[in-house]
Scaffold this active site. Structure first.
Site, PDB file in Angstrom:
ATOM      1  N   CYS A  70       0.869  -1.176   0.000  1.00  0.00           N
ATOM      2  CA  CYS A  70       0.000   0.000   0.000  1.00  0.00           C
ATOM      3  C   CYS A  70       0.907   1.227   0.000  1.00  0.00           C
ATOM      4  O   CYS A  70       1.762   1.370   0.859  1.00  0.00           O
ATOM      5  CB  CYS A  70      -0.881  -0.004   1.254  1.00  0.00           C
ATOM      6  SG  CYS A  70      -1.700   1.565   1.564  1.00  0.00           S
ATOM      7  N   CYS A  74      -3.409   7.386  -1.904  1.00  0.00           N
ATOM      8  CA  CYS A  74      -4.706   7.449  -2.607  1.00  0.00           C
ATOM      9  C   CYS A  74      -5.828   7.955  -1.713  1.00  0.00           C
ATOM     10  O   CYS A  74      -6.803   8.529  -2.216  1.00  0.00           O
ATOM     11  CB  CYS A  74      -5.093   6.080  -3.141  1.00  0.00           C
ATOM     12  SG  CYS A  74      -3.710   5.053  -3.582  1.00  0.00           S
ATOM     13  N   THR A 161      -4.238   4.811   7.291  1.00  0.00           N
ATOM     14  CA  THR A 161      -3.193   4.475   6.323  1.00  0.00           C
ATOM     15  C   THR A 161      -2.336   5.697   6.007  1.00  0.00           C
ATOM     16  O   THR A 161      -2.860   6.720   5.590  1.00  0.00           O
ATOM     17  CB  THR A 161      -3.857   3.963   5.030  1.00  0.00           C
ATOM     18  OG1 THR A 161      -4.498   2.728   5.312  1.00  0.00           O
ATOM     19  CG2 THR A 161      -2.854   3.746   3.920  1.00  0.00           C
ATOM     20  N   GLU A 227      -0.209   1.997   9.410  1.00  0.00           N
ATOM     21  CA  GLU A 227      -1.498   2.487   9.885  1.00  0.00           C
ATOM     22  C   GLU A 227      -1.288   3.037  11.294  1.00  0.00           C
ATOM     23  O   GLU A 227      -0.395   2.601  12.001  1.00  0.00           O
ATOM     24  CB  GLU A 227      -2.545   1.369   9.951  1.00  0.00           C
ATOM     25  CG  GLU A 227      -2.875   0.738   8.598  1.00  0.00           C
ATOM     26  CD  GLU A 227      -1.819  -0.228   8.114  1.00  0.00           C
ATOM     27  OE1 GLU A 227      -1.128  -0.835   8.964  1.00  0.00           O
ATOM     28  OE2 GLU A 227      -1.660  -0.370   6.893  1.00  0.00           O
ATOM     29  N   HIS A 262     -12.680   5.075  -3.183  1.00  0.00           N
ATOM     30  CA  HIS A 262     -11.650   4.180  -2.639  1.00  0.00           C
ATOM     31  C   HIS A 262     -11.922   2.725  -3.028  1.00  0.00           C
ATOM     32  O   HIS A 262     -10.983   1.928  -3.134  1.00  0.00           O
ATOM     33  CB  HIS A 262     -11.519   4.348  -1.122  1.00  0.00           C
ATOM     34  CG  HIS A 262     -10.106   4.096  -0.657  1.00  0.00           C
ATOM     35  ND1 HIS A 262      -9.020   4.754  -1.181  1.00  0.00           N
ATOM     36  CD2 HIS A 262      -9.597   3.221   0.244  1.00  0.00           C
ATOM     37  CE1 HIS A 262      -7.911   4.303  -0.629  1.00  0.00           C
ATOM     38  NE2 HIS A 262      -8.230   3.364   0.252  1.00  0.00           N
ATOM     39  N   TYR A 266      -9.121   0.175  -5.229  1.00  0.00           N
ATOM     40  CA  TYR A 266      -8.654  -1.192  -4.967  1.00  0.00           C
ATOM     41  C   TYR A 266      -8.616  -2.039  -6.232  1.00  0.00           C
ATOM     42  O   TYR A 266      -7.938  -3.063  -6.276  1.00  0.00           O
ATOM     43  CB  TYR A 266      -9.551  -1.863  -3.911  1.00  0.00           C
ATOM     44  CG  TYR A 266      -9.187  -1.481  -2.489  1.00  0.00           C
ATOM     45  CD1 TYR A 266      -8.737  -0.206  -2.174  1.00  0.00           C
ATOM     46  CD2 TYR A 266      -9.293  -2.407  -1.447  1.00  0.00           C
ATOM     47  CE1 TYR A 266      -8.413   0.135  -0.882  1.00  0.00           C
ATOM     48  CE2 TYR A 266      -8.969  -2.073  -0.146  1.00  0.00           C
ATOM     49  CZ  TYR A 266      -8.527  -0.800   0.132  1.00  0.00           C
ATOM     50  OH  TYR A 266      -8.199  -0.471   1.423  1.00  0.00           O
ATOM     51  N   CYS A 269      -4.732  -0.756  -7.113  1.00  0.00           N
ATOM     52  CA  CYS A 269      -3.573  -1.031  -6.250  1.00  0.00           C
ATOM     53  C   CYS A 269      -3.417  -2.514  -5.942  1.00  0.00           C
ATOM     54  O   CYS A 269      -2.333  -3.069  -6.040  1.00  0.00           O
ATOM     55  CB  CYS A 269      -3.644  -0.201  -4.972  1.00  0.00           C
ATOM     56  SG  CYS A 269      -4.817  -0.781  -3.724  1.00  0.00           S
ATOM     57  N   GLU A 425      -6.489  -5.633   4.517  1.00  0.00           N
ATOM     58  CA  GLU A 425      -6.927  -4.368   3.923  1.00  0.00           C
ATOM     59  C   GLU A 425      -7.885  -4.616   2.763  1.00  0.00           C
ATOM     60  O   GLU A 425      -8.828  -3.857   2.545  1.00  0.00           O
ATOM     61  CB  GLU A 425      -5.728  -3.536   3.466  1.00  0.00           C
ATOM     62  CG  GLU A 425      -6.115  -2.096   3.171  1.00  0.00           C
ATOM     63  CD  GLU A 425      -4.931  -1.216   2.852  1.00  0.00           C
ATOM     64  OE1 GLU A 425      -4.026  -1.691   2.144  1.00  0.00           O
ATOM     65  OE2 GLU A 425      -4.907  -0.069   3.309  1.00  0.00           O
TER      66      GLU A 425
HETATM   67 FE1  SF4 Z   1      -3.274   1.851  -0.066  1.00  0.00          FE
HETATM   68 FE2  SF4 Z   1      -4.605   0.863  -2.131  1.00  0.00          FE
HETATM   69 FE3  SF4 Z   1      -5.815   2.535  -0.411  1.00  0.00          FE
HETATM   70 FE4  SF4 Z   1      -3.922   3.381  -2.137  1.00  0.00          FE
HETATM   71  S1  SF4 Z   1      -5.949   2.545  -2.651  1.00  0.00           S
HETATM   72  S2  SF4 Z   1      -4.099   3.942   0.010  1.00  0.00           S
HETATM   73  S3  SF4 Z   1      -2.530   1.654  -2.157  1.00  0.00           S
HETATM   74  S4  SF4 Z   1      -5.014   0.473   0.011  1.00  0.00           S
HETATM   75 FE    FE Z   2      -6.709   1.246   1.937  1.00  0.00          FE
END
Ligand code: SF4
Ligand code: FE
Length: 461
Positions: A70, A74, A161, A227, A262, A266, A269, A425
């Site tokens: 991660c 983001c 995060t 985190e 968000h 995902y 990422c 996560e």
């Molecule tokens: Fe982390 Fe993925 Fe959230 Fe970006 S989208 S902050 S990489 S978990």
């Molecule tokens: Fe996340």
């Protein structure tokens, strides 16, 4: 910044800056600001088209591939886009000045290329009670004092995060709220070093391996996530940084939009991280000399299929996005929630297959220290290191150290510190599975589908 347990997460965020400087990634990593016309890092961008939304997902896949972790930035980007469109609509209804406040803040963020944490998840205490009903009012971030020049806030946000790596935080409500929760319907920006704001760092599985000598046993020694519990202990927020203050019916709007973005994220990422896990599993098979076995090939196909399905959802919810009233683009909410619902499952299956291919060695292998030990144990004077290297040798031409590295990497991804980012996560980040199911129920249009069935079946009423 040099603490060995924190440094890998900083390396991840650093990658969001480094790749933006690399001409080959310019199109994905940078954008033109809709506010200033300046060239900016895409992590600070307000999406202006569905093409921008697609580029966002591609950028996240790229970062996942480069860090297998991660990379934390983001949440801020998703908060920018959710708060931008929400504040426009709050001002429209109430004549407030939140949108202007937010635009000014975002220009500052864009021009200084800042990393901002998007802070949403309150501790929530007794889940059966609304914020104003909690025995301890601090279970949800709330206003404790209103002054002419601003507000004073108390409370905390969990699982934050990248919090410690962020220059600023944007705080947002975590659930839809009613009138009695007015003091809890609050959103604002706050610098990370504000007086009264502090963070308590989260533990991760096997994290103290980062304190040991050597790096092989860590798995992914260079990159990692972080985190923290972020506490607001009577923090003063000046008026210019306030984006919501009592307009409770918009709390749910901000939550839904942030979570939607968000959940799209995902589909980028986790796919990038999945690419690295699949590659590691394929290497483990190759090192063991079984890469041609049809069962292994089939497992790699299955992993790829699952991973690309996640990507398909990320791309689909982006392509189907549309403009908000404020002008920035929002993803298709139904498809983004389907995306995240798949993410709560497929990475688990991908790591199950990776473990299957890797074999038990990924959790039973001696330590790096043993592999390097010069202590003599054999009758013929062999050292512990030599014994380890003898018995853990695999196919010819592959060093035991390379095998060790790939096994430890898989251990790290499947059940070590990196599993925080790739597994748990995936389950709970951007909302737990049930949160997506509620949205799927709302957006699924069952009534419309019933009509379709009636038409075809010839049912009149
Ligand atoms: Fe982390 Fe993925 Fe959230 Fe970006 S989208 S902050 S990489 S978990
Ligand atoms: Fe996340």
């Amino acid at each position: 910044v040099d603490h060995p347990m924190i440094r890998p997460s900083i390396n991840c965020v650093a990658m969001t800056y480094a790749l933006a400087q690399d001409p080959q990634y310019e199109d994905l990593m940078t954008a033109t600001s809709s506010l200033t016309g300046h060239k900016i890092n895409r992590f600070t961008h307000l999406h202006q088209s569905s093409e921008d939304l697609v580029k966002k997902v591609k950028m996240q896949r790229l970062l996942g591939q480069k860090t297998a972790s991660c990379f934390q930035r983001c949440v801020g980007m998703d908060a920018f886009n959710a708060v931008y469109s929400s504040t426009y609509e709050i001002d429209e209804k109430y004549g407030t000045h939140y949108h202007e406040n937010f635009k000014k803040f975002l220009v500052y963020v864009q021009d200084n290329d800042l990393t901002v944490d998007g802070a949403m998840t309150d501790p929530k205490g007794d889940r059966s009670k609304a914020p104003h009903d909690q025995t301890d009012p601090d279970m949800y971030v709330h206003v404790v004092e209103r002054r002419d020049d601003g507000i004073v806030v108390c409370g905390a946000k969990c699982h934050q995060t990248g919090s410690i790596n962020s220059h600023w935080h944007i705080f947002m409500p975590t659930i839809a709220m009613g009138e009695a929760d007015k003091d809890y319907a609050v959103s604002f920006a706050c610098p990370t070093d504000a007086e009264g704001l502090y963070m308590i760092y989260g533990r991760q599985s096997c994290d103290t391996r980062k304190l040991e000598e050597g790096c092989i046993d860590v798995g992914n020694a260079k990159f990692g996530g972080q985190e923290a519990l972020v506490v607001l202990d009577h923090v003063f927020i000046p008026n210019e940084y306030i984006f919501l203050n009592g307009e409770y019916e918009f709390a749910g709007t901000i939550v839904e939009r942030f979570a939607g973005y968000h959940r799209q994220s995902y589909g980028g990422c986790k796919v990038g991280v999945g690419d690295v896990v699949i590659g590691a599993a394929a290497l483990a098979a190759e090192y063991n000399g079984v890469e041609k076995a049809s069962a292994v090939k089939d497992k790699l196909i299955e992993m790829t299929h699952l991973n690309e399905t996640l990507y398909s959802c990320g791309i689909a919810c982006s392509c189907e996005g549309g403009p908000t009233k404020a002008g920035n683009y929002q993803i298709d909410l139904l498809l983004a929630n389907v995306c995240k619902q798949n993410v709560t499952r497929f990475p688990y299956e991908i790591v199950r297959l990776a473990e299957d291919i890797a074999g038990g060695l990924m959790v039973t292998m001696p330590s790096e220290t043993d592999f390097k030990s010069e202590t003599v144990v054999g009758n013929n004077g062999e050292t512990i290191g030599e014994i380890c290297n003898k018995y853990f040798a695999a196919r010819e031409g592959v060093s035991t150290e390379d095998r060790q590295r790939i096994m430890r990497f898989l251990e790290n991804m499947c059940l070590g510190a990196a599993a925080v980012g790739y597994r748990t996560e995936s389950m709970h980040g951007a909302g737990s599975p049930q949160a997506q199911r509620i949205m799927i129920a709302r957006q699924g249009n069952i009534q419309g589908k019933k009509k379709l069935a009636k038409n075809i079946a010839g049912i009149q009423k």
